[in-house]
Design an enzyme around this catalytic site. Structure first.
Site, PDB file in Angstrom:
ATOM      1  N   LYS A  13       0.830  -1.205   0.000  1.00  0.00           N
ATOM      2  CA  LYS A  13       0.000   0.000   0.000  1.00  0.00           C
ATOM      3  C   LYS A  13       0.868   1.260   0.000  1.00  0.00           C
ATOM      4  O   LYS A  13       0.697   2.147  -0.826  1.00  0.00           O
ATOM      5  CB  LYS A  13      -0.929   0.019   1.227  1.00  0.00           C
ATOM      6  CG  LYS A  13      -1.893  -1.158   1.304  1.00  0.00           C
ATOM      7  CD  LYS A  13      -2.843  -1.048   2.479  1.00  0.00           C
ATOM      8  CE  LYS A  13      -2.188  -1.118   3.843  1.00  0.00           C
ATOM      9  NZ  LYS A  13      -1.532  -2.409   4.139  1.00  0.00           N
ATOM     10  N   ARG A  88     -10.245   0.511   8.028  1.00  0.00           N
ATOM     11  CA  ARG A  88      -9.780  -0.836   8.319  1.00  0.00           C
ATOM     12  C   ARG A  88     -10.817  -1.683   9.023  1.00  0.00           C
ATOM     13  O   ARG A  88     -10.555  -2.827   9.362  1.00  0.00           O
ATOM     14  CB  ARG A  88      -8.581  -0.729   9.248  1.00  0.00           C
ATOM     15  CG  ARG A  88      -7.290  -0.976   8.536  1.00  0.00           C
ATOM     16  CD  ARG A  88      -6.328  -1.439   9.564  1.00  0.00           C
ATOM     17  NE  ARG A  88      -5.232  -0.550   9.598  1.00  0.00           N
ATOM     18  CZ  ARG A  88      -4.075  -0.761   8.991  1.00  0.00           C
ATOM     19  NH1 ARG A  88      -3.839  -1.810   8.368  1.00  0.00           N
ATOM     20  NH2 ARG A  88      -3.128   0.093   9.042  1.00  0.00           N
ATOM     21  N   ARG A 127      11.500  -5.448   5.191  1.00  0.00           N
ATOM     22  CA  ARG A 127      11.280  -4.022   4.910  1.00  0.00           C
ATOM     23  C   ARG A 127      12.234  -3.133   5.709  1.00  0.00           C
ATOM     24  O   ARG A 127      12.522  -3.387   6.877  1.00  0.00           O
ATOM     25  CB  ARG A 127       9.837  -3.651   5.261  1.00  0.00           C
ATOM     26  CG  ARG A 127       9.601  -2.138   5.245  1.00  0.00           C
ATOM     27  CD  ARG A 127       8.156  -1.752   5.307  1.00  0.00           C
ATOM     28  NE  ARG A 127       7.414  -2.450   6.328  1.00  0.00           N
ATOM     29  CZ  ARG A 127       6.088  -2.543   6.340  1.00  0.00           C
ATOM     30  NH1 ARG A 127       5.384  -1.989   5.377  1.00  0.00           N
ATOM     31  NH2 ARG A 127       5.480  -3.178   7.302  1.00  0.00           N
ATOM     32  N   ARG A 160      10.774  -1.372  11.277  1.00  0.00           N
ATOM     33  CA  ARG A 160       9.647  -1.036  12.142  1.00  0.00           C
ATOM     34  C   ARG A 160       9.547  -2.008  13.315  1.00  0.00           C
ATOM     35  O   ARG A 160       9.772  -3.193  13.143  1.00  0.00           O
ATOM     36  CB  ARG A 160       8.343  -1.081  11.325  1.00  0.00           C
ATOM     37  CG  ARG A 160       7.911   0.264  10.836  1.00  0.00           C
ATOM     38  CD  ARG A 160       6.832   0.207   9.787  1.00  0.00           C
ATOM     39  NE  ARG A 160       5.629  -0.504  10.192  1.00  0.00           N
ATOM     40  CZ  ARG A 160       4.533  -0.581   9.436  1.00  0.00           C
ATOM     41  NH1 ARG A 160       4.506   0.016   8.253  1.00  0.00           N
ATOM     42  NH2 ARG A 160       3.476  -1.249   9.844  1.00  0.00           N
ATOM     43  N   ARG A 171      -1.065  -9.357  12.888  1.00  0.00           N
ATOM     44  CA  ARG A 171      -1.640  -8.308  12.034  1.00  0.00           C
ATOM     45  C   ARG A 171      -2.419  -8.920  10.868  1.00  0.00           C
ATOM     46  O   ARG A 171      -3.454  -8.399  10.467  1.00  0.00           O
ATOM     47  CB  ARG A 171      -0.536  -7.383  11.507  1.00  0.00           C
ATOM     48  CG  ARG A 171      -0.055  -6.384  12.568  1.00  0.00           C
ATOM     49  CD  ARG A 171       1.335  -5.841  12.290  1.00  0.00           C
ATOM     50  NE  ARG A 171       1.467  -5.170  11.018  1.00  0.00           N
ATOM     51  CZ  ARG A 171       2.632  -4.946  10.408  1.00  0.00           C
ATOM     52  NH1 ARG A 171       3.764  -5.358  10.965  1.00  0.00           N
ATOM     53  NH2 ARG A 171       2.680  -4.317   9.269  1.00  0.00           N
TER      54      ARG A 171
HETATM   55  P1  AP5 Z   1       4.730  -1.560   1.909  1.00  0.00           P
HETATM   56  O1  AP5 Z   1       4.399  -0.718   0.710  1.00  0.00           O
HETATM   57  O2  AP5 Z   1       5.436  -0.914   3.023  1.00  0.00           O
HETATM   58  O3  AP5 Z   1       3.409  -2.335   2.407  1.00  0.00           O
HETATM   59  P2  AP5 Z   1       2.120  -1.821   3.177  1.00  0.00           P
HETATM   60  O4  AP5 Z   1       0.927  -2.445   2.527  1.00  0.00           O
HETATM   61  O5  AP5 Z   1       2.128  -0.341   3.285  1.00  0.00           O
HETATM   62  O6  AP5 Z   1       2.335  -2.530   4.566  1.00  0.00           O
HETATM   63  P3  AP5 Z   1       2.182  -1.992   6.062  1.00  0.00           P
HETATM   64  O7  AP5 Z   1       2.892  -2.957   6.942  1.00  0.00           O
HETATM   65  O8  AP5 Z   1       2.542  -0.556   6.153  1.00  0.00           O
HETATM   66  O9  AP5 Z   1       0.658  -2.164   6.264  1.00  0.00           O
HETATM   67  P4  AP5 Z   1      -0.055  -2.186   7.607  1.00  0.00           P
HETATM   68  O10 AP5 Z   1      -1.448  -2.017   7.137  1.00  0.00           O
HETATM   69  O11 AP5 Z   1       0.190  -3.367   8.454  1.00  0.00           O
HETATM   70  O12 AP5 Z   1       0.618  -1.010   8.440  1.00  0.00           O
HETATM   71  P5  AP5 Z   1       0.163   0.483   8.777  1.00  0.00           P
HETATM   72  O13 AP5 Z   1       1.360   1.298   8.886  1.00  0.00           O
HETATM   73  O14 AP5 Z   1      -0.920   0.903   7.881  1.00  0.00           O
HETATM   74  O15 AP5 Z   1       5.565  -2.814   1.357  1.00  0.00           O
HETATM   75  C1  AP5 Z   1       6.045  -3.817   2.235  1.00  0.00           C
HETATM   76  C2  AP5 Z   1       7.448  -4.294   1.793  1.00  0.00           C
HETATM   77  O16 AP5 Z   1       7.321  -4.974   0.542  1.00  0.00           O
HETATM   78  C3  AP5 Z   1       8.433  -3.153   1.546  1.00  0.00           C
HETATM   79  O17 AP5 Z   1       9.700  -3.561   1.954  1.00  0.00           O
HETATM   80  C4  AP5 Z   1       8.394  -2.930   0.013  1.00  0.00           C
HETATM   81  O18 AP5 Z   1       9.635  -2.459  -0.480  1.00  0.00           O
HETATM   82  C5  AP5 Z   1       8.097  -4.343  -0.489  1.00  0.00           C
HETATM   83  N1  AP5 Z   1       7.254  -4.366  -1.691  1.00  0.00           N
HETATM   84  C6  AP5 Z   1       6.171  -3.567  -1.957  1.00  0.00           C
HETATM   85  N2  AP5 Z   1       5.607  -3.891  -3.142  1.00  0.00           N
HETATM   86  C7  AP5 Z   1       6.356  -4.944  -3.633  1.00  0.00           C
HETATM   87  C8  AP5 Z   1       6.261  -5.732  -4.826  1.00  0.00           C
HETATM   88  N3  AP5 Z   1       5.300  -5.525  -5.736  1.00  0.00           N
HETATM   89  N4  AP5 Z   1       7.173  -6.717  -5.006  1.00  0.00           N
HETATM   90  C9  AP5 Z   1       8.169  -6.952  -4.056  1.00  0.00           C
HETATM   91  N5  AP5 Z   1       8.284  -6.229  -2.915  1.00  0.00           N
HETATM   92  C10 AP5 Z   1       7.388  -5.237  -2.699  1.00  0.00           C
HETATM   93  O19 AP5 Z   1      -0.461   0.279  10.238  1.00  0.00           O
HETATM   94  C11 AP5 Z   1       0.355  -0.069  11.330  1.00  0.00           C
HETATM   95  C12 AP5 Z   1      -0.490  -0.220  12.574  1.00  0.00           C
HETATM   96  O20 AP5 Z   1      -1.117   1.036  12.884  1.00  0.00           O
HETATM   97  C13 AP5 Z   1      -1.649  -1.212  12.485  1.00  0.00           C
HETATM   98  O21 AP5 Z   1      -1.232  -2.524  12.764  1.00  0.00           O
HETATM   99  C14 AP5 Z   1      -2.605  -0.652  13.526  1.00  0.00           C
HETATM  100  O22 AP5 Z   1      -2.197  -1.009  14.825  1.00  0.00           O
HETATM  101  C15 AP5 Z   1      -2.436   0.839  13.376  1.00  0.00           C
HETATM  102  N6  AP5 Z   1      -3.380   1.407  12.419  1.00  0.00           N
HETATM  103  C16 AP5 Z   1      -3.087   2.008  11.223  1.00  0.00           C
HETATM  104  N7  AP5 Z   1      -4.199   2.384  10.595  1.00  0.00           N
HETATM  105  C17 AP5 Z   1      -5.238   2.013  11.384  1.00  0.00           C
HETATM  106  C18 AP5 Z   1      -6.656   2.091  11.262  1.00  0.00           C
HETATM  107  N8  AP5 Z   1      -7.254   2.647  10.179  1.00  0.00           N
HETATM  108  N9  AP5 Z   1      -7.408   1.608  12.272  1.00  0.00           N
HETATM  109  C19 AP5 Z   1      -6.859   1.072  13.370  1.00  0.00           C
HETATM  110  N10 AP5 Z   1      -5.528   0.935  13.557  1.00  0.00           N
HETATM  111  C20 AP5 Z   1      -4.725   1.402  12.558  1.00  0.00           C
HETATM  112 MG    MG Z   2       2.263   1.031   4.898  1.00  0.00          MG
END
Ligand code: AP5
Ligand code: MG
Length: 214
Positions: A13, A88, A127, A160, A171
């Site tokens: 994402k 979410r 990552r 992270r 997660r």
């Molecule tokens: P990356 O692009 O970083 O993936 P991502 O989908 O953004 O993954 P996240 O871990 O950030 O998602 P998340 O939803 O768990 O975390 P968030 O920060 O939103 O890519 C991942 C890796 O793969 C990278 O190394 C990249 O280089 C590689 N990659 C990407 N595309 C690729 C491809 N096509 N091929 C190969 N490699 C690739 O949330 C964190 C925490 O915050 C949650 O757990 C929760 O506690 C809280 N939180 C956030 N939002 C909410 C909400 N709305 N409600 C409640 N709690 C929330």
């Molecule tokens: Mg992310």
């Protein structure tokens, strides 16, 4: 353009979001990034959010919803925005709909990135993120030119706290239970754009752009 990026942890994402907001010149609103910034600054919100994030659990809806409501009212969101990691839960999705309809606005598309579990674990564990500019890398799939150093700004790369095997598994489980129902929710509204997140980063981006403009 008002967009939502949906997908499990590590689906890509954030990676796609960076390219999409550059192309369409809209703000990137990542609730995860907002929480991490608050944790770094040691704010009350950061302290509260950390209790959940470290366990791989979702931060309570009321906290997240009020942050996003305020954020999309800001001036830079006038011509659109990209929500990354919000909504979410169904509750959050409905709250977003209510807020947008009060503003007389609608979402244009919900981009749903599909990736299977094994790949998600490998992606999150490998990552690395720049401490200074937030750029995202992967030690194997998207490495920086110089190990541990950001290509963009020369900042140090870090891992992270929630990118451990145990937390990622939690997660993913939370995603299956609480977030996945949103796919159905937005499919029924005719907004879903399904993309295969196992393709190359640039291929996925091209597919998204083509679908948005086609
Ligand atoms: P990356 O692009 O970083 O993936 P991502 O989908 O953004 O993954 P996240 O871990 O950030 O998602 P998340 O939803 O768990 O975390 P968030 O920060 O939103 O890519 C991942 C890796 O793969 C990278 O190394 C990249 O280089 C590689 N990659 C990407 N595309 C690729 C491809 N096509 N091929 C190969 N490699 C690739 O949330 C964190 C925490 O915050 C949650 O757990 C929760 O506690 C809280 N939180 C956030 N939002 C909410 C909400 N709305 N409600 C409640 N709690 C929330
Ligand atoms: Mg992310």
């Amino acid at each position: 353009m008002r967009l939502v990026l949906l997908g499990p942890p590590g689906a890509g994402k954030g990676t796609q979001a960076s390219a999409i907001v550059k192309k369409y010149n809209i703000p990137h609103i990542s609730t995860g990034d907002i929480f991490r910034e608050n944790i770094k600054q040691g704010t009350e919100l950061g302290k509260k959010a950390k209790e959940y994030i470290d366990k791989g659990l979702l931060v309570p809806d009321d906290i997240v919803v009020s942050i996003v409501k305020d954020r999309i009212l800001e001036e830079d969101c006038k011509n659109g925005f990209l929500l990354d990691g919000f909504p979410r839960t169904l509750n959050q999705g409905e709250a977003l709909d209510d807020e947008l309809s009060q503003m007389n606005l609608k979402l244009d598309k919900v981009i749903n990135i599909n990736v299977e579990k094994e790949v998600l674990i490998e992606r999150t564990i490998g990552r690395r993120i720049c401490k200074d500019c937030g750029a995202t890398y992967h030690i194997k799939f998207n490495p920086p030119v110089k190990e541990g150093i950001c290509d963009n700004c020369g900042g140090k790369l870090y891992q992270r706290d929630d990118d451990t095997q145990e937390t990622i598994e939690k997660r993913i489980e939370v995603y299956q239970k609480q977030t996945k129902p949103l796919i159905d929710y937005y499919t029924k509204k005719g907004l879903i754009l399904n993309v295969d997140g196992t393709k190359k980063i640039s291929e996925i981006f091209d597919e998204i752009v083509e679908a948005l403009e086609g």
